[in-house]
Design an enzyme around this catalytic site. Structure first.
Site, short mmCIF file in Angstrom:
data_model
loop_
_atom_site.label_atom_id
_atom_site.label_comp_id
_atom_site.label_asym_id
_atom_site.label_seq_id
_atom_site.Cartn_x
_atom_site.Cartn_y
_atom_site.Cartn_z
N SER A 19 0.83 -0.84 0.32
CA SER A 19 0.37 0.01 -0.10
C SER A 19 1.04 1.35 0.28
O SER A 19 1.86 1.06 -0.10
CB SER A 19 -0.78 0.02 1.37
OG SER A 19 -0.10 -0.08 2.67
N GLU A 21 1.50 5.84 0.33
CA GLU A 21 0.71 7.33 1.10
C GLU A 21 0.73 8.12 0.34
O GLU A 21 2.09 7.63 0.00
CB GLU A 21 1.73 7.13 2.77
CG GLU A 21 0.95 8.45 3.37
CD GLU A 21 1.38 8.57 4.51
OE1 GLU A 21 1.65 7.59 5.51
OE2 GLU A 21 2.29 9.29 5.27
N ASP A 113 -1.09 15.32 15.23
CA ASP A 113 0.66 15.46 16.03
C ASP A 113 0.23 17.31 16.71
O ASP A 113 -0.83 17.41 15.70
CB ASP A 113 2.07 15.92 14.73
CG ASP A 113 2.42 14.34 14.49
OD1 ASP A 113 3.00 13.75 15.39
OD2 ASP A 113 2.74 14.56 13.67
N PHE A 223 13.89 14.65 10.37
CA PHE A 223 12.61 14.34 11.09
C PHE A 223 12.70 13.28 12.02
O PHE A 223 12.71 13.68 13.14
CB PHE A 223 12.09 14.25 10.02
CG PHE A 223 10.05 13.62 10.61
CD1 PHE A 223 9.43 14.19 10.75
CD2 PHE A 223 9.75 12.22 10.04
CE1 PHE A 223 8.45 14.48 10.82
CE2 PHE A 223 8.88 12.22 10.50
CZ PHE A 223 7.89 12.77 11.12
N HIS A 273 3.72 -0.86 3.42
CA HIS A 273 3.43 0.30 3.63
C HIS A 273 4.11 1.41 2.87
O HIS A 273 5.55 1.61 4.18
CB HIS A 273 2.53 0.94 4.70
CG HIS A 273 1.88 2.09 4.64
ND1 HIS A 273 0.32 1.68 3.62
CD2 HIS A 273 1.47 2.78 4.89
CE1 HIS A 273 0.06 2.83 3.70
NE2 HIS A 273 0.65 4.36 4.75
#
Length: 305
Positions: A19, A21, A113, A223, A273
């Site tokens: 999958s 994103e 967040d 990050f 994913h």
């Protein structure tokens, strides 16, 4: 002996599900790049594609527009992200119903967040859902949706310990979560230990590893430091000196992601994913290496033969 490795079986691509994103574009240029990515990855026939959603619905309209276009113009199954940060319950419920009326049957339910960004203190909305578990319950109250939730192989940075973190995942499952998708990680042993912890806690839904191909190592490292994901020394060494060499950086990134995925395949993982960052190149290359082929390319090859 290598010929017997599971990841090298000719039919391995038939046993693996993926999958992807995406995030909603902010400009015409970003929209063009997103749809180039969608067009490139669609022939891989992912199980679903998810579209992110900003804190407090800050990308609500753009997310809805992207999901609607996927439904209308592609054969892909979209999963709409939902968060409950800075939003009252009735506002969240309205968005859920909006997506449901659009024909969406899959969601990714996340607490989200803080609007100030990763690392800022989280404060639940006084009239809102307090966490991801309550959000899952709200979704199930509207319809029998397929609901993915988040999981953290290195625990959520706000969790005091793994027991607390696993307990939150258990609450999400008890409220109706279908699967968990992990935050990205680079050490597969951490993922494996996390899955073992979850199973010992009575959590048996699929825990799908989230894979982040490293398009820009500096950005990923920055990050990662904010969200509590380990960047191993060996990974930093592989990208050392490539800041001004994008071509080699891309080749190394593809090899690193493929190595991680193939190792997980050997460990028995069958679902992945990918966090695409709205870029298809590295994701497509990794999928090809694990045996997932573009059906359009296969058809063209057969016709040529």
């Amino acid at each position: 002996m290598n010929q017997f490795r599971f990841s090298r079986r000719p039919d391995i691509g038939d046993k693996i599900r993926v999958s992807f994103e995406f995030f909603p574009p902010k400009s015409d240029e970003m929209e063009a790049r997103l749809w180039d990515t969608v067009t490139r990855l669609q022939p891989l026939k992912p199980k679903f594609v998810s579209v992110t959603y900003g804190a407090g619905g800050s990308t609500r309209e753009r997310t809805a527009r992207t999901v609607k276009r996927i439904l209308k113009e592609t054969a892909l199954t979209p999963a709409a992200h939902m968060t409950c940060v800075n939003a009252a319950r009735h506002e969240v419920d309205e968005v859920i119903q909006e997506f449901a009326d659009m024909g969406v049957t899959r969601f990714v339910a996340l607490r989200g967040d803080p609007a100030e960004g990763v690392g800022a203190a989280y404060r639940p909305h006084p009239d809102g859902y307090a966490n991801g578990a309550e959000l899952v319950g709200a979704l199930k109250g509207v319809g029998d949706f397929d609901i993915s939730v988040s999981a953290y192989p290195e625990k959520h940075p706000e969790s005091p310990d793994f027991a607390t973190d696993i307990d939150m995942l258990k609450r999400k499952v008890d409220n109706g979560a279908t699967r968990a998708i992990t935050q990205f990680f680079f050490d597969n042993d951490l993922y494996e230990r996390y899955v073992e912890r979850a199973r010992r806690a009575g959590i048996y839904i699929p825990i799908v590893p989230g894979i982040l191909p490293v398009h820009n190592f500096t950005q990923v490292a920055n990050f990662s430091s904010r969200c509590g994901a380990l960047v191993p020394a060996w990974l930093a060494e592989r990208f050392d000196g490539l800041q001004t060499d994008p071509q080699t950086h891309a080749l190394v990134a593809s090899a690193v992601a493929a190595e991680q995925v193939l190792d997980l395949v050997e460990r028995g993982v069958g679902d992945f994913h990918f966090y695409t960052m709205n870029r298809a190149d590295l994701v497509f290359a990794v999928c090809h290496m694990i045996g997932i082929r573009s059906h359009e390319a296969e058809a063209a090859g057969s016709a040529a033969a």
